[in-house]
Scaffold this active site. Sequence first.
Site, short mmCIF file in Angstrom:
data_model
loop_
_atom_site.label_atom_id
_atom_site.label_comp_id
_atom_site.label_asym_id
_atom_site.label_seq_id
_atom_site.Cartn_x
_atom_site.Cartn_y
_atom_site.Cartn_z
N SER A 132 -46.73 -16.49 13.77
CA SER A 132 -48.06 -15.99 13.26
C SER A 132 -48.83 -16.73 12.34
CB SER A 132 -47.74 -14.51 12.36
OG SER A 132 -48.65 -13.64 12.30
N ASP A 178 -49.43 -7.36 21.42
CA ASP A 178 -49.65 -7.88 20.14
C ASP A 178 -51.07 -7.65 19.57
OD1 ASP A 178 -49.72 -9.58 17.97
OD2 ASP A 178 -48.37 -10.90 18.62
N HIS A 237 -46.29 -7.70 18.21
CA HIS A 237 -46.17 -9.12 17.25
C HIS A 237 -44.93 -9.12 16.63
CE1 HIS A 237 -48.54 -11.93 14.79
NE2 HIS A 237 -47.80 -11.40 13.86
#
Length: 408
Positions: free
Chosen positions: A184, A353, A382
């Site tokens: 991320s 995601d 995610h």
Amino acid sequence: MDRGTVSVAAVALVALIQVIEWHYVLCLVGAVAGPVQNTRYRPNGSLCDIFVQPQGYACDELRAQTSDGFILGVQRMYSGTLNGTAGIPKKPVFLYHGLLSGGESWLLNDRANCLPFLLADAGYDVWIGNTRTTDFSHGHVFATRTDKQFWDWSTDDLVAHDLPTMLNLVHSSTNQTAHYIGFSQGTQVAVAGLIEGHLQSMMDRVVLLAPVARVDSLSSALGVAASLSLVDEIMLLAGIWEFNADLASGQKLLDMICGHAEAHCDGDFISAFTGPNCCLNDSRRDYYEQFETQSTATKNLAHFAQQYRTNSFSKYDYGFWGNLVRYRSFSPPEYDLRKFPQVPLLLIHGGNDGLADKEDVELFVQSLTFSPQVLYFPDYGHLDFAVSYRANSDVYHKILDFLSPSTA
């Protein structure tokens, strides 16, 4: 009406719209401002104490000071010995976490699905990084958590200071370049750092999990609602420098966001923020919530919101005059993806995601001047890349293959 009159009228119209927007923002400041009551749970003990050593692994707690005064926590863990097979030391692997979490996010899953343990079992010298202000870093040389300066940072500062500082520690301790695995925000920081030329001399193979570079097509319901509601600007105007959902101010802001038509807060909160996750272990949710979410700087969130609103991968926007002083231009410069160096690169992303949207990842890949390896999991959201009960069988063994000496 001549062209000059039209131009003046257009400028006046834009100025009027901006005044209306800021009036809206200022009216909302009062709803958010107020005493910040910190009800956050803080762990009692070090990351090594809580997560690593109880599993039977050796773990060292290290510190690295950035040039702007933050003292970062870095953990080094390994299984018994730092030597791999046949007495040949394997390379260090550095892991960097995402937004609203710290280095512990790699260690919250069951042991069989924790990437650091799998890397250590394979003989790697595993290093875990922690961003400034997270629970397993160690503050600032003089600023405290109640000072504005402590929270006056964005992704740009992680690019310029935090990640190079931690990778320098790995390099100086091992005299080796490190494989890099980011998740991320840890991917965006690495991408920007490689573009800026800060990191290539300290990295070998690069793995980006749920990669975030461009956020043009962000589909996170809460993320979109927060950006469109100018919540980041409201927070900064209200003098709220720290954001965490567990703080009283954070709860007020979430209530405000959830009032937006795009927020969809009536469903699962995690899904509203990250997109639907296929494979989270609900029985461990109480355990996860002991440590997540962690605080981040409001300015850091504002940086993401700016990028979404402008469809750009740019540095922080300080406004017309602030940009002129800092960047010698009226707008912030972009991180040019065409300048991303040709390194061995593995991108792993998911179809559900909401933060690393499929279209944005494809745009990132298309912007590169070479063809990286790409793995795509249509049902992954995610958080699945960090805490899925399928993470090992689906994802992590493929990372080990990519890092293995036979392919390095």
